[in-house]
Enzyme design. Structure first.
Site, PDB file in Angstrom:
ATOM      1  N   HIS A  21      -6.932  42.806  29.724  1.00 44.15           N
ATOM      2  CA  HIS A  21      -6.970  42.566  28.276  1.00 44.15           C
ATOM      3  C   HIS A  21      -7.536  41.179  27.963  1.00 44.15           C
ATOM      4  O   HIS A  21      -8.462  41.045  27.148  1.00 44.15           O
ATOM      5  CB  HIS A  21      -5.564  42.700  27.697  1.00 44.15           C
ATOM      6  CG  HIS A  21      -5.495  42.522  26.216  1.00 44.15           C
ATOM      7  ND1 HIS A  21      -5.656  43.565  25.337  1.00 44.15           N
ATOM      8  CD2 HIS A  21      -5.310  41.409  25.453  1.00 44.15           C
ATOM      9  CE1 HIS A  21      -5.564  43.120  24.096  1.00 44.15           C
ATOM     10  NE2 HIS A  21      -5.356  41.810  24.140  1.00 44.15           N
ATOM     11  N   GLU A  22      -6.965  40.161  28.605  1.00 45.66           N
ATOM     12  CA  GLU A  22      -7.404  38.794  28.300  1.00 45.66           C
ATOM     13  C   GLU A  22      -8.816  38.524  28.793  1.00 45.66           C
ATOM     14  O   GLU A  22      -9.546  37.725  28.194  1.00 45.66           O
ATOM     15  CB  GLU A  22      -6.423  37.780  28.918  1.00 45.66           C
ATOM     16  CG  GLU A  22      -4.987  37.916  28.439  1.00 45.66           C
ATOM     17  CD  GLU A  22      -4.841  37.830  26.921  1.00 45.66           C
ATOM     18  OE1 GLU A  22      -5.711  37.217  26.270  1.00 45.66           O
ATOM     19  OE2 GLU A  22      -3.869  38.381  26.388  1.00 45.66           O
ATOM     20  N   HIS A  25     -11.263  39.356  25.978  1.00 44.06           N
ATOM     21  CA  HIS A  25     -11.402  38.258  25.004  1.00 44.06           C
ATOM     22  C   HIS A  25     -12.217  37.106  25.598  1.00 44.06           C
ATOM     23  O   HIS A  25     -13.113  36.555  24.933  1.00 44.06           O
ATOM     24  CB  HIS A  25     -10.018  37.726  24.603  1.00 44.06           C
ATOM     25  CG  HIS A  25      -9.176  38.708  23.833  1.00 44.06           C
ATOM     26  ND1 HIS A  25      -9.675  39.411  22.750  1.00 44.06           N
ATOM     27  CD2 HIS A  25      -7.876  39.081  23.972  1.00 44.06           C
ATOM     28  CE1 HIS A  25      -8.699  40.182  22.264  1.00 44.06           C
ATOM     29  NE2 HIS A  25      -7.616  40.004  22.991  1.00 44.06           N
TER      30      HIS A  25
END
Length: 545
Positions: A21-22, A25
């Site tokens: 997920h990170e 980003h």
């Protein structure tokens, strides 16, 4: 050691999903020219870390999340002129939208990669070799036999038992040609599947059912009151092990062995019997071997023992269920439903599948005679494959299943998927799971899905441990499902989630001005309240577990 191993799987599960997920980003922020100050897996004090370029990379002590700290991602943050140009809030709305969307997008793309490697290459699957044909079901009526291998269903080739089941989705209550291999030759049978409704809180599937199983049925005895079998000492659900010293591993072998003996000959029958024992308030079952002598009776199979198949007998009655309240007991024999004779307990389950809580007339035979009662199905808590409790409309009684006895392993076939086929299958599976996740969220709002099914770290720990015990494919499947869950949840337009930041960027891009401060502040208050309520629910459910 098992606890440490389970903890390791739990940390691995969370660590991979948070990193995915990170990383979304992080990579898109870098690609858009935004300065990234910190990339963290976990919260709280730093365990290990290093600095490379302008970014600090770290692993923190609490693995329940992570974050990407970007320059200028807070209003009124003081930055140098050079950094201000590279700040997150200084970027145009479309760039901010891409950066925010990247996290959930990576969570949805990652499962495609996981499933690709799960499906790629050779793996074993249950074949279409028929081990058992249920009495009274369409396959039996069509003449299908144990030992037949299903080759195609209505012209559609099938190699695995799951493939065959899938071909019957939406195919029922009409004649369907099925080609089987019998003694090396293709044989075409015409089967009319009955409708079976499989329900869950998020989905309803109507599937045709023909009544075949891939496992051979062991010889289980049903004993009518006053029969020769009862006089000899046999009991319902006794499992025949041998006849006159000859082993009988399945029902087909029992038929063959009994066919060799003339009527009236004494038969030494060895059975395994499950006796219920109690220690205080705890009950359990203990197996013991019993030998009885039965004179050979007219007929074939179990009839030669003065008995009958156990298919119509009640194997279990759930406490507090509609069946228990009506008076059904273990060992009772089901006779009819609304006046229609039933050849097996399975047929009763099929006829009640998908039915509402409407009353029906059930007739059965107990030790004290025949009974007829008007019964309605009622909600009953059941456990799914991963151990989660779900409420389901049910009678609360079941017949014997293959789970209840030791049986020979089902015939298997090696299925080999190349890269293109594996990618195609992965790309099909993920959208289906996304659709199911959306239905779950909707069901939580409408209360069709119980709030008790929501869980947090403890549930994830339990699921990680259980799936790891079942093998690598099961663990990867769980990882993919939770990754999809995180992706869908983060797209919700709730403050503190990526979905609200994405909505804000879209609003500003369309309206040419940001969301008013008062609206944002009110939304943040509501979002914080919802988050606190969700955390309370999650921890309450976890502690209950």
């Amino acid at each position: 050691m098992p606890s440490l191993q389970n903890l390791g799987f739990f940390i691995l599960l969370l660590g991979v999903l948070v990193t995915v997920h990170e990383l979304g980003h992080f990579l898109v922020a870098k690609a858009c020219g935004v300065k990234v100050l910190k990339f963290s897996i976990g919260f709280g004090p730093k365990l290990i870390g290093f600095v490379k370029g302008e970014t600090e990379y770290q692993i923190a002590i609490l693995p329940l999340g992570g974050f990407v700290k970007m320059a200028g991602d807070l209003p009124h943050e003081e930055l140098s002129p050079e950094e201000a140009k590279r700040g997150f809030l200084a970027q145009p709305p479309w760039k901010r939208g891409l950066i925010v969307l990247a996290g959930p997008a990576f969570n949805l793309i990652f499962p495609v990669i996981v499933y690709f490697f799960v499906f790629l290459g050779p793996h074993q699957a249950t074949s279409t070799l028929v081990g058992y044909v249920e009495p009274g079901m369409p396959a039996a009526a069509a003449g299908m036999r144990p030992g037949d291998r299903v080759l195609s269903v209505e012209g559609e080739s099938v190699r695995t038992f799951d493939d065959m089941r899938d071909t019957f989705v939406g195919r029922f209550e009409r004649a369907i040609p099925i080609v089987v291999e019998r003694d090396g030759q293709p044989v075409t049978l015409t089967v009319k599947p009955i409708k079976n409704t499989e329900t869950s809180p998020i989905d309803t599937v109507e599937r045709g059912l023909i009544g075949v199983l891939p496992l051979a049925k062991p010889p289980l005895v049903g004993v009518p009151p006053g029969s020769v079998a009862e006089t000899a000492g046999l009991r319902t659900f006794d499992r025949v092990l041998s006849v006159n010293g000859a082993s009988v591993p399945d029902e087909a072998r029992l038929y063959q062995e009994l066919g060799r003996h003339p009527e009236g000959e004494p038969l030494k029958v060895v059975v395994r019997r499950m006796d219920t024992v109690a220690a205080g308030v705890v009950q359990g079952q203990v197996a013991r071997v019993v030998e009885v002598t039965v004179p050979r009776q007219p007929g074939a199979g179990l009839a030669a023992l003065g008995a009958e198949p156990a298919d119509q007998y009640v194997a279990m009655v759930m406490p507090g269920s509609a069946a228990e309240k009506a008076g059904l007991k273990q060992g009772d024999r089901i006779i009819s439903l609304d006046g229609e004779a039933l050849a097996s307990f399975r047929l009763l389950e099929v006829k009640l599948s998908g039915a509402e809580a409407k009353p029906f007339s059930l007739t059965w035979r107990s030790a004290d005679g025949e009974h007829t009662q008007t019964i309605s199905q009622a909600p009953l808590m059941v456990e799914d494959a991963m151990g989660q409790q779900l409420s389901k409309l049910a009678l609360g009684a079941r017949g014997w299943t293959l789970v209840d006895a030791d049986v020979a392993k089902a015939d298997e076939v090696t299925v080999h998927l190349g890269p293109a086929a594996a990618l195609k299958q992965a790309a099909v599976v993920v959208p289906k799971i996304v659709g199911q996740m959306v239905k779950v969220l909707g069901g939580l709002i409408t209360r069709d899905v119980p709030l008790s099914t929501v869980g947090g770290p403890i549930m994830m720990y339990q699921l990680a441990a259980r799936s790891a015990e079942q093998g690598l494919d099961s663990f990867l499947n769980l990882m993919a499902i939770i990754s999809i869950n995180l992706g869908v949840m983060n797209l919700l337009p709730i403050p503190v989630l990526d979905g609200f930041a994405l909505l804000s960027a879209a609003w500003e891009g369309i309206r040419r001005r940001p969301i008013p401060v008062r609206v944002r502040e009110a939304a943040n208050m509501v979002g914080l309240a919802l988050l606190i309520l969700l955390m309370l629910l999650v921890f309450t459910n976890d502690i209950t577990r």
